[in-house]
Enzyme design. Structure first.
Site, mmCIF file in Angstrom:
data_model
loop_
_atom_site.group_PDB
_atom_site.id
_atom_site.type_symbol
_atom_site.label_atom_id
_atom_site.label_comp_id
_atom_site.label_asym_id
_atom_site.label_seq_id
_atom_site.Cartn_x
_atom_site.Cartn_y
_atom_site.Cartn_z
ATOM 1 N N ASP A 121 -10.228 -5.991 -11.915
ATOM 2 C CA ASP A 121 -10.737 -5.432 -10.670
ATOM 3 C C ASP A 121 -12.170 -5.956 -10.522
ATOM 4 O OD1 ASP A 121 -10.994 -3.712 -8.413
ATOM 5 O OD2 ASP A 121 -12.025 -2.260 -9.674
ATOM 6 N N ASP A 157 -15.286 -4.497 -8.233
ATOM 7 C CA ASP A 157 -16.330 -3.469 -8.231
ATOM 8 C C ASP A 157 -16.074 -2.443 -9.333
ATOM 9 O OD1 ASP A 157 -17.699 -3.704 -5.188
ATOM 10 O OD2 ASP A 157 -15.642 -4.403 -5.347
ATOM 11 N N ASP A 198 -11.103 0.091 -13.266
ATOM 12 C CA ASP A 198 -11.802 1.362 -13.488
ATOM 13 C C ASP A 198 -11.308 2.468 -12.560
ATOM 14 O OD1 ASP A 198 -14.621 1.547 -11.336
ATOM 15 O OD2 ASP A 198 -13.056 0.022 -11.229
#
Length: 225
Positions: A15, A17, A174
């Site tokens: 991922d 960000d 995250d």
């Protein structure tokens, strides 16, 4: 960190960000600038940071207590996008250890790439501004395919572009939707506990194959080359 070694891995997907880059300062600044232009007092970055994973929706919720049902939401969202475009590389940096992780993966002959829900209009300028991404095998944005995570299609598209099977890939993220997408795609999944996570996130309930508390711990999940 989970003591597990993933077998047969040829690529690590991430991922963007909250996993590879800390974009919270620029995202928060764009939303906070909207407050300031309306004569409202500034809010600290610490209030914006936990909601970065929710994108514009999260930033507008913090800045104005506004949800997607608000009558002015679409207008405010586009205003936010315009302001974010103007500052998206000013304060955004890779997380500590990410550069070292990427170098180590390349040294092992591993490919790596990005699968993000961030739209290409933002992903492309950011990845072009950071030399680290020159070595990425693929970058899949939120609008590259007809679906966004937690749908598995963006991850499957990344595997196709690298001519790999999903089972040969790890996906690190995250957010719970990252783990859901990775599992649905048939990839190994790793939860990045150092990321934004979101308010009250129960990471253990996501069902990731492993968890890491720093980027370099990803290397410990790979079989020795």
């Amino acid at each position: 960190m989970s003591s597990v070694a993933f077998r047969g891995v040829r690529a690590v997907l991430f991922d963007l960000d909250g996993t590879l880059i800390d974009s919270a300062p620029d995202l928060g600044a764009a939303a906070d600038g909207m407050r300031l232009r309306r004569g409202l007092p500034s809010k600290p970055l610490a209030e914006y940071r936990p909601h970065v994973g929710s994108g514009a929706r999260g930033m507008l919720q913090v800045a104005f207590g506004m949800d997607a049902e608000h009558v002015n939401y679409e207008q405010y969202k586009e205003e936010f996008f315009v302001h974010y475009e103007s500052c998206l590389t000013q304060r955004t940096r890779p997380f500590e250890e990410v550069d070292l992780l990427v170098s180590a993966l390349l040294e092992r002959g591993m490919r790596w790439g990005v699968v993000t829900n961030k739209a290409q209009r933002f992903t492309t300028p950011i990845t072009r501004a950071m030399g680290m991404f020159d070595s990425a095998a693929t970058v899949i944005s939120g609008d590259t395919t007809p679906h966004a995570k937690p749908h598995p299609e963006p991850l499957l598209e990344a595997a196709r572009r690298m001519s790999l099977l999903p089972a040969q890939c790890i996906y690190v993220g995250d957010d719970e939707r990252d783990i859901r997408a990775g599992r649905s795609a048939g990839m190994w999944t790793v939860a990045a506990r150092y990321g934004y996570l979101g308010a009250g996130a129960d990471v253990a309930s996501w069902g990731a194959d492993a968890e890491v508390s720093s980027p370099l711990q990803v290397l410990q999940l790979l079989e020795p080359s």
